[in-house]
Motif scaffolding. Structure first.
Motif, PDB file in Angstrom:
ATOM      1  N   ALA A  88       0.831  -1.201   0.000  1.00 36.78           N
ATOM      2  CA  ALA A  88       0.000   0.000   0.000  1.00 36.78           C
ATOM      3  C   ALA A  88       0.873   1.260   0.000  1.00 36.78           C
ATOM      4  N   TYR A  89       1.900   1.268   0.855  1.00 35.80           N
ATOM      5  CA  TYR A  89       2.763   2.451   0.924  1.00 35.80           C
ATOM      6  C   TYR A  89       3.635   2.554  -0.315  1.00 35.80           C
ATOM      7  N   PHE A  90       4.105   1.387  -0.781  1.00 33.72           N
ATOM      8  CA  PHE A  90       4.956   1.380  -1.971  1.00 33.72           C
ATOM      9  C   PHE A  90       4.193   1.965  -3.164  1.00 33.72           C
ATOM     10  N   ILE A  91       2.978   1.478  -3.374  1.00 34.17           N
ATOM     11  CA  ILE A  91       2.165   1.978  -4.494  1.00 34.17           C
ATOM     12  C   ILE A  91       1.845   3.460  -4.305  1.00 34.17           C
ATOM     13  N   SER A  92       1.607   3.850  -3.040  1.00 37.04           N
ATOM     14  CA  SER A  92       1.234   5.242  -2.781  1.00 37.04           C
ATOM     15  C   SER A  92       2.331   6.217  -3.217  1.00 37.04           C
ATOM     16  N   TYR A  93       3.572   5.736  -3.239  1.00 33.27           N
ATOM     17  CA  TYR A  93       4.681   6.597  -3.661  1.00 33.27           C
ATOM     18  C   TYR A  93       4.439   7.151  -5.067  1.00 33.27           C
ATOM     19  N   PHE A  94       3.764   6.349  -5.902  1.00 26.71           N
ATOM     20  CA  PHE A  94       3.623   6.738  -7.297  1.00 26.71           C
ATOM     21  C   PHE A  94       2.435   7.656  -7.572  1.00 26.71           C
ATOM     22  N   PHE A  95       1.463   7.704  -6.667  1.00 26.99           N
ATOM     23  CA  PHE A  95       0.330   8.587  -6.993  1.00 26.99           C
ATOM     24  C   PHE A  95       0.019   9.659  -5.954  1.00 26.99           C
ATOM     25  N   LEU A  96       0.381   9.408  -4.678  1.00 29.56           N
ATOM     26  CA  LEU A  96       0.009  10.408  -3.666  1.00 29.56           C
ATOM     27  C   LEU A  96       0.643  11.782  -3.872  1.00 29.56           C
ATOM     28  N   PRO A  97       1.939  11.866  -4.252  1.00 30.16           N
ATOM     29  CA  PRO A  97       2.495  13.217  -4.427  1.00 30.16           C
ATOM     30  C   PRO A  97       1.714  14.031  -5.464  1.00 30.16           C
ATOM     31  N   LYS A  98       1.289  13.377  -6.546  1.00 31.97           N
ATOM     32  CA  LYS A  98       0.544  14.081  -7.582  1.00 31.97           C
ATOM     33  C   LYS A  98      -0.843  14.508  -7.074  1.00 31.97           C
ATOM     34  N   LEU A  99      -1.475  13.579  -6.360  1.00 27.35           N
ATOM     35  CA  LEU A  99      -2.799  13.880  -5.805  1.00 27.35           C
ATOM     36  C   LEU A  99      -2.699  15.029  -4.805  1.00 27.35           C
ATOM     37  N   TRP A 100      -1.652  14.978  -3.986  1.00 23.03           N
ATOM     38  CA  TRP A 100      -1.448  16.033  -2.994  1.00 23.03           C
ATOM     39  C   TRP A 100      -1.272  17.382  -3.683  1.00 23.03           C
ATOM     40  N   ALA A 101      -0.471  17.402  -4.767  1.00 22.40           N
ATOM     41  CA  ALA A 101      -0.174  18.661  -5.448  1.00 22.40           C
ATOM     42  C   ALA A 101      -1.443  19.286  -6.026  1.00 22.40           C
ATOM     43  N   VAL A 102      -2.278  18.463  -6.658  1.00 22.36           N
ATOM     44  CA  VAL A 102      -3.490  19.033  -7.259  1.00 22.36           C
ATOM     45  C   VAL A 102      -4.464  19.464  -6.146  1.00 22.36           C
ATOM     46  N   ILE A 247      -3.856  -7.453  -2.613  1.00 22.26           N
ATOM     47  CA  ILE A 247      -3.922  -6.423  -3.662  1.00 22.26           C
ATOM     48  C   ILE A 247      -5.066  -5.449  -3.385  1.00 22.26           C
ATOM     49  N   VAL A 248      -6.243  -5.993  -3.140  1.00 23.07           N
ATOM     50  CA  VAL A 248      -7.419  -5.141  -2.930  1.00 23.07           C
ATOM     51  C   VAL A 248      -7.205  -4.205  -1.738  1.00 23.07           C
ATOM     52  N   SER A 249      -6.717  -4.750  -0.630  1.00 24.42           N
ATOM     53  CA  SER A 249      -6.530  -3.909   0.551  1.00 24.42           C
ATOM     54  C   SER A 249      -5.451  -2.858   0.319  1.00 24.42           C
ATOM     55  N   ALA A 250      -4.399  -3.244  -0.409  1.00 24.53           N
ATOM     56  CA  ALA A 250      -3.309  -2.289  -0.660  1.00 24.53           C
ATOM     57  C   ALA A 250      -3.815  -1.115  -1.481  1.00 24.53           C
ATOM     58  N   LEU A 251      -4.609  -1.410  -2.526  1.00 23.86           N
ATOM     59  CA  LEU A 251      -5.116  -0.324  -3.364  1.00 23.86           C
ATOM     60  C   LEU A 251      -6.148   0.505  -2.612  1.00 23.86           C
ATOM     61  N   ALA A 252      -6.882  -0.139  -1.676  1.00 27.98           N
ATOM     62  CA  ALA A 252      -7.963   0.562  -0.982  1.00 27.98           C
ATOM     63  C   ALA A 252      -7.448   1.485   0.111  1.00 27.98           C
ATOM     64  N   LEU A 253      -6.240   1.217   0.625  1.00 31.54           N
ATOM     65  CA  LEU A 253      -5.824   1.882   1.863  1.00 31.54           C
ATOM     66  C   LEU A 253      -5.972   3.399   1.826  1.00 31.54           C
ATOM     67  N   PHE A 254      -5.431   4.031   0.780  1.00 31.94           N
ATOM     68  CA  PHE A 254      -5.478   5.492   0.762  1.00 31.94           C
ATOM     69  C   PHE A 254      -6.767   6.034   0.149  1.00 31.94           C
ATOM     70  N   ALA A 410     -11.439   5.928 -10.255  1.00 30.84           N
ATOM     71  CA  ALA A 410     -11.886   7.322 -10.335  1.00 30.84           C
ATOM     72  C   ALA A 410     -10.828   8.274  -9.802  1.00 30.84           C
ATOM     73  N   ILE A 411     -10.138   7.878  -8.739  1.00 29.01           N
ATOM     74  CA  ILE A 411      -9.176   8.782  -8.109  1.00 29.01           C
ATOM     75  C   ILE A 411      -7.788   8.660  -8.715  1.00 29.01           C
ATOM     76  N   VAL A 412      -7.303   7.436  -8.881  1.00 32.35           N
ATOM     77  CA  VAL A 412      -5.889   7.278  -9.244  1.00 32.35           C
ATOM     78  C   VAL A 412      -5.668   7.192 -10.755  1.00 32.35           C
ATOM     79  N   PHE A 413      -6.469   6.389 -11.473  1.00 34.14           N
ATOM     80  CA  PHE A 413      -6.295   6.327 -12.933  1.00 34.14           C
ATOM     81  C   PHE A 413      -6.385   7.731 -13.521  1.00 34.14           C
TER      82      PHE A 413
END
Lengths: 485, 66
Positions: A88-102, A247-254, A410-413
């Motif tokens: 969950a944290y590993f995957i979050s590295y790739f999308f959270l910074p962008k989400l945070w910025a917008v 997988i499901v829980s990791a993607l759902a966490l954030f 809806a959020i990450v793609f």
């Protein structure tokens, strides 16, 4: 004073201290001056504070009581929580910074706010908020029953548990109303330190008390109950379930409202990147907690209610001061996340259901007040839910994860896929939720996590329908912000 | 070269914790007091942050993050 009373007394003192600190964090009036201040702390938390906040958020009383009871009943299957929370944290590295910025640029405070902006769709925003609130209320309720169970074992015969649970949660509601996200942030630091100290203490001392040390314990479990230590290779829950659940829980966490709230408090994208790096280390605690469940399995009398496994284990092994500290830690781990969850859910309720659907012209001051008052509605609903459906909780939490992951496309793609359209996204989300719930209630998921089936159908619908709408889709400021580079 | 390294660092945590699991599902050998399956999971609690850090360092050198 006997051991039981000493333990109970320590629990009360610590909870009282936390409530006082919760109120003190709100001395400065600024913390409730706007939704942005109240719910995401004006976005100026540094890396360490975010670490504590997200840690406090995700490692709750339910984590400790639920993981031990699952380890107690179904052995290593519960270890899916480890790859889940590392990935969950590993995957979050790739999308959270962008989400945070917008979110920072356009002052979004919820994920639904982002979806409204990105897709120009109040309907999508409201749908995401409804899924978010519906899934979060049973989760808040679980925290509440965590506190209730703790008090029940701690105060046998001394206190009226239900009254104290209601009073504690009203106090938490009040300090959340008053201090917003600042309340749980400062108390989270105390809670996290206690959690680490108590867990390390238990994992060192319990094997000593019951098996004369760690290695004898492992060889004892290997001999007596080897089925606890590996994943079954067949049966309804084997590897396909283990992997898809991770997988499901990791993607759902954030996607959870409380996790998103924690992320939006960060003051820079780099604070988030650092958290993505260091948060996996928090999972050492999870590993320890699961082993405590195995110890409980080996030493508690057969027929102990799994729900109380950890509490009974502590009670049987320590008593007195150590028991008091451990119970207090679990109580805090139920109250503090509850406060963060209430902030997240109230914010969704007020901003994305009330404002986007019912009263779009509401002014800032009024909206802030409504958001803050929603805390009591959310906590009240959780209390009612817990009183009327006490046994539905654990299964609803698992269903909650499967439901939450449906907003991932809806959020990450949409952060990376310029041509993604509102119509296809809404259709995917609705189909995903329907598939997940029908599989769940039909009780047939073919050895795979229900949420995974839902997510696959969600994505298939999105990909199939999107070309039909992409020609008509216009542009807007948020798309330009995301895709200009 | 950088790109290959980046792909490896992204793939490692995912492969090790999803695809590889059926192959490490055993009690023996017991390493540092942990049955092998649990040792493997704990090992990746420490290795995953290193992968993430590696990706961060690569991206920074490339100048692709601010």
């Amino acid at each position: 004073m006997n051991d039981q009373l000493i333990a109970l007394f320590i629990t009360f003192i610590l909870v009282a201290i936390i409530v006082v600190i919760g109120f003190m964090s709100g001395r400065d009036k600024k913390v409730r001056s706007s939704v942005e201040e109240w719910s995401v702390g004006g976005r100026n938390f540094g890396g360490l504070l975010v670490w504590f906040l997200v840690g406090a958020d995700l490692y709750t009383a339910y984590t400790f009581l639920g993981l031990t009871s699952s380890a107690y009943t179904s052995g290593s299957l519960i270890f899916f929580a480890i790859p889940y929370s590392i990935l969950a944290y590993f995957i979050s590295y790739f999308f959270l910074p962008k989400l945070w910025a917008v979110a920072k640029e356009y002052r979004f405070t919820t994920l639904a706010d982002y979806a409204r902006g990105r897709f120009d769709s109040k309907l999508l925003s409201a749908l995401i908020a409804i899924v978010g609130v519906l899934m979060l209320i049973p989760y808040i309720c679980l925290q509440l029953s965590g506190l209730q169970d703790t008090l029940q074992v701690a105060g046998k015969g001394y206190i009226n548990v239900q009254v104290i649970v209601i009073v504690s949660f009203l106090l938490v509601g009040l300090y959340t109303f008053f201090s917003g996200i600042k309340g749980p942030t400062y108390t989270a630091i105390i809670k996290d330190i206690l959690v680490w100290a108590i867990m390390l203490f238990m994992i060192v001392s319990l094997p000593m008390i019951h098996f004369n040390g760690w290695n004898p314990m492992i060889s004892h479990i290997t001999k007596e109950a080897p089925q606890l230590l590996t994943i079954p290779s067949s049966g309804p829950k084997a590897f396909p379930w283990f992997i898809t659940s991770a997988i499901v829980s990791a993607l759902a966490l954030f996607m959870w409202a409380h996790a998103a709230t924690g992320v939006f408090t960060a003051k820079s994208a780099n604070a988030i990147r650092k958290n993505a790096m260091f948060l996996p280390l928090y999972n050492i605690i999870l590993t320890l907690v699961i082993f405590l469940g195995f110890i409980a399995y080996m030493v508690l009398p057969k027929g102990t209610n799994p729900r109380f496994a950890l509490l009974e284990l502590i009670h049987m092994s320590y008593g007195g001061v150590a028991q008091g500290l451990a119970y207090a830690t679990i109580a805090l781990a139920s109250l503090i996340p509850c406060s963060i969850m209430a902030v997240g859910a109230s914010n969704l309720f007020a901003n994305n259901i009330y404002r986007d659907l019912i009263n779009p012209s509401v002014n800032g001051a009024r909206l802030t007040m409504i958001t803050r008052c929603m805390v009591f509605v959310v906590i009240g609903l959780a209390l009612l839910f817990g009183i009327f459906f006490p046994t539905a909780l654990v299964s609803l939490q698992l269903l909650g994860v499967a439901g939450m992951v449906q907003i991932f496309p809806a959020i990450v793609f949409s952060l990376f896929w310029k041509k993604q359209t509102r119509e296809a996204t809404i259709a995917g989300l609705v189909v995903g939720v329907i598939v997940t719930f029908s599989m769940y209630f039909a009780g047939k998921s073919f050895g795979i996590n229900e949420g995974f089936w839902g997510l696959v159908s969600n994505i298939v619908i999105l990909l199939l329908l999107n070309p039909f709408f992409s020609k008509r889709a216009g542009t807007n400021a948020i798309k330009q912000f995301l895709f200009q580079k | 070269m950088r790109k290959v390294l980046l792909i490896i660092l992204i793939a490692l945590p995912i492969i090790s914790q999803l695809i590889a699991l059926p192959f490490v599902n055993s009690i023996h050998p017991i390493i540092v007091g942990l049955p092998f399956f649990h040792f493997w999971l704990v090992l990746w609690i420490f290795l995953t942050p290193l992968c993430t850090w590696g990706i961060y360092a690569l991206q920074k050198a490339e100048g692709s993050i601010d």
